[in-house]
Design a protein around this motif. Structure first.
Motif, PDB file in Angstrom:
ATOM      1  N   LEU A   1       0.879  -1.113  -0.173  1.00 21.53           N
ATOM      2  CA  LEU A   1       0.039  -0.111   0.022  1.00 21.53           C
ATOM      3  C   LEU A   1       0.883   1.398  -0.092  1.00 21.53           C
ATOM      4  CD1 LEU A   1      -2.530  -1.235   2.833  1.00 21.53           C
ATOM      5  CD2 LEU A   1      -2.861  -1.327   0.166  1.00 21.53           C
ATOM      6  N   PHE A   2       0.333   2.320  -0.871  1.00 25.55           N
ATOM      7  CA  PHE A   2       1.328   3.500  -0.784  1.00 25.55           C
ATOM      8  C   PHE A   2       0.479   4.471   0.059  1.00 25.55           C
ATOM      9  CE2 PHE A   2       4.211   2.009  -3.752  1.00 25.55           C
ATOM     10  CZ  PHE A   2       3.654   1.063  -4.635  1.00 25.55           C
ATOM     11  N   VAL A   3       1.248   5.089   0.978  1.00 26.99           N
ATOM     12  CA  VAL A   3       0.631   6.106   1.837  1.00 26.99           C
ATOM     13  C   VAL A   3       1.636   7.242   2.092  1.00 26.99           C
ATOM     14  CG1 VAL A   3      -0.217   6.538   4.209  1.00 26.99           C
ATOM     15  CG2 VAL A   3      -0.645   4.167   3.383  1.00 26.99           C
ATOM     16  N   LYS A   4       1.109   8.608   1.937  1.00 30.31           N
ATOM     17  CA  LYS A   4       1.930   9.575   1.786  1.00 30.31           C
ATOM     18  C   LYS A   4       0.836  10.855   2.350  1.00 30.31           C
ATOM     19  CE  LYS A   4       5.338  12.600  -0.754  1.00 30.31           C
ATOM     20  NZ  LYS A   4       5.873  12.656  -1.909  1.00 30.31           N
ATOM     21  N   PRO A   5       1.392  11.534   3.614  1.00 28.67           N
ATOM     22  CA  PRO A   5       2.649  11.158   4.172  1.00 28.67           C
ATOM     23  C   PRO A   5       2.263  10.207   5.287  1.00 28.67           C
ATOM     24  CG  PRO A   5       1.694  13.112   5.072  1.00 28.67           C
ATOM     25  CD  PRO A   5       0.517  12.663   4.011  1.00 28.67           C
ATOM     26  N   PHE A   6       3.236   9.635   5.820  1.00 33.51           N
ATOM     27  CA  PHE A   6       3.168   8.880   7.143  1.00 33.51           C
ATOM     28  C   PHE A   6       3.130   9.895   8.132  1.00 33.51           C
ATOM     29  CE2 PHE A   6       3.884   5.171   5.014  1.00 33.51           C
ATOM     30  CZ  PHE A   6       4.798   4.466   5.423  1.00 33.51           C
TER      31      PHE A   6
ATOM     32  N   LYS B   1      -0.990   5.639  14.207  1.00 39.07           N
ATOM     33  CA  LYS B   1      -1.836   6.549  13.490  1.00 39.07           C
ATOM     34  C   LYS B   1      -1.438   6.264  11.898  1.00 39.07           C
ATOM     35  CE  LYS B   1      -1.962  10.166  16.864  1.00 39.07           C
ATOM     36  NZ  LYS B   1      -1.726  11.687  16.977  1.00 39.07           N
ATOM     37  N   THR B   2      -0.466   5.723  11.480  1.00 43.15           N
ATOM     38  CA  THR B   2      -0.083   5.624  10.136  1.00 43.15           C
ATOM     39  C   THR B   2      -0.896   4.308   9.814  1.00 43.15           C
ATOM     40  OG1 THR B   2       2.081   6.391  10.264  1.00 43.15           O
ATOM     41  CG2 THR B   2       1.521   5.069   8.331  1.00 43.15           C
ATOM     42  N   LEU B   3      -1.093   3.354  10.556  1.00 41.39           N
ATOM     43  CA  LEU B   3      -1.851   2.286  10.308  1.00 41.39           C
ATOM     44  C   LEU B   3      -3.170   2.423  10.282  1.00 41.39           C
ATOM     45  CD1 LEU B   3       0.159  -0.491  12.214  1.00 41.39           C
ATOM     46  CD2 LEU B   3       0.067  -0.303   9.573  1.00 41.39           C
ATOM     47  N   GLU B   4      -3.718   3.381  10.881  1.00 35.15           N
ATOM     48  CA  GLU B   4      -5.105   3.691  10.918  1.00 35.15           C
ATOM     49  C   GLU B   4      -5.632   4.037   9.727  1.00 35.15           C
ATOM     50  OE1 GLU B   4      -5.665   6.629  13.885  1.00 35.15           O
ATOM     51  OE2 GLU B   4      -5.646   5.253  15.708  1.00 35.15           O
TER      52      GLU B   4
END
Length: 358
Positions: free
Chosen positions: A335-340, A352-355
């Protein structure tokens, strides 16, 4: 006198004690050797921890601890002598070893099969068992096919452990009215120290006789148990105490991923896969996390702090990881998440990032 029944042979406990068994595949041979050590009076055993209370390690437990655990389970379920048991768990781990110990101490007939997803698929087994322990994946696989379901209905006491139950599995067990219990324990307590009947809306865990429990200031469970390796064990499990002998489990306070009964430490896996991440995506921040999954409880996912890349890079990463790390550790999703999300000190805030992917 009880015995161990393999797919193509059976051995009385006296034969196993004397080492009188034919050559067989490594899994069965290792299981029989453990039984021989036990029957010959070995007083301590090395067990690999799963990581419930920290980084996985090897610990030594005493024979007396294992006896206390087996007898407590026997008393809880009121298992009579000469019972019929199915051991379909990996006997290299504590849960499988304890099934063998229980069978010997209960003077039972132990049917030993390979620990596959469907233990009943390729084995000629009796229609009824007095006691069987499974991981959730095995229970769900059996529930989803007519032959497996029929076998489950013939189990007097079904113990399910190693991972949490998905809502779907929870409902299926109740629908079929299986006499099933979810276990709660760890290697350090030599299998379970509490059990919950799978019924109602929520699992209420009740401790075995002699076990004392409580919580620390942050709500994490501590355990004092006669079968435990230490006088006091502090867990990372957040619980809601009901009384001195029962509790509801709320979740984990750490980041351990429990995928189909296999516990995975994200920090360790991250250090192993870093070279391939950097090869295909450059020196980008990334983390390993667990995402809810109906079948596995949690599945391993890889989060990369980046705009989404072309598919071939993701495919090449999957291919490389599949060749170099155990298959149960390979992320099921990238999965691509921005920003962490970051902490005040600039570190990645995992929770909080995993949320963001829930």
């Amino acid at each position: 006198m009880g015995k161990i029944i393999l797919p193509h042979q059976s051995y009385a406990f006296d034969d196993i004690k004397g080492g009188n068994w034919a050559e067989s595949e490594p899994y069965f041979a290792d299981s029989l050797r453990f039984c021989q050590d036990w029957l010959c009076g070995q007083t301590s055993f090395e067990l690999k921890t799963s990581g419930s209370t920290g980084t996985p390690k090897t610990i030594r437990v005493q024979r007396t601890q294992m006896v206390v655990s087996a007898r407590a389970t026997q008393g809880f379920f009121r298992i009579a002598a000469h019972a019929r048991l199915l051991c379909c768990l990996n006997t290299a781990m504590v849960a499988g070893k304890m099934m063998l110990v229980r069978g010997i101490l209960w003077d039972a007939d132990i049917y030993l099969v390979n620990p596959t997803a469907d233990p009943f698929s390729a084995n000629k087994l009796p229609e009824r068992f007095d006691f069987v322990a499974m991981v959730p994946l095995q229970a769900e696989t059996c529930l989803n096919n007519p032959r497996g379901l029929q076998k489950l209905l013939g189990i007097k006491h079904l113990l399910i452990g190693g991972a949490g139950l998905s809502p779907t599995l929870f409902d299926k067990i109740k629908e079929q009215k299986l006499n099933a219990y979810q276990s709660f324990g760890m290697t350090e307590t030599v299998s379970h120290f509490a059990l919950a009947k799978i019924e109602g809306e929520n699992l209420l865990y009740r401790t075995l006789p002699g076990v004392k429990i409580g919580t620390d200031d942050s709500g994490k469970l501590w355990v004092k148990a006669p079968m435990a390796i230490d006088p006091l064990l502090q867990t990372n499990d957040l619980v809601e105490m009901v009384d001195e002998e029962s509790f509801f489990w709320k979740g984990r306070a750490d980041f351990t991923i429990n995928s189909g009964g296999i516990k995975i430490q994200p920090e360790i896996l991250e250090s192993q896969i870093q070279p391939w991440i950097h090869t295909f995506f450059g020196a980008v921040p990334f983390l390993i996390g667990g995402k809810a999954d109906e079948r596995l409880g949690q599945k391993v996912v890889l989060l990369i702090e980046s705009e989404q890349k072309p598919g071939f890079q993701t495919e090449n990463l999957f291919d490389s990881l599949s060749k170099h790390i155990p298959k149960y550790q390979v992320p099921r999703e990238i999965l691509f998440v921005k920003p962490f999300e970051k902490t005040e000190s600039g570190k990645i805030n995992r929770l909080k990032t995993l949320e963001k992917i829930k």
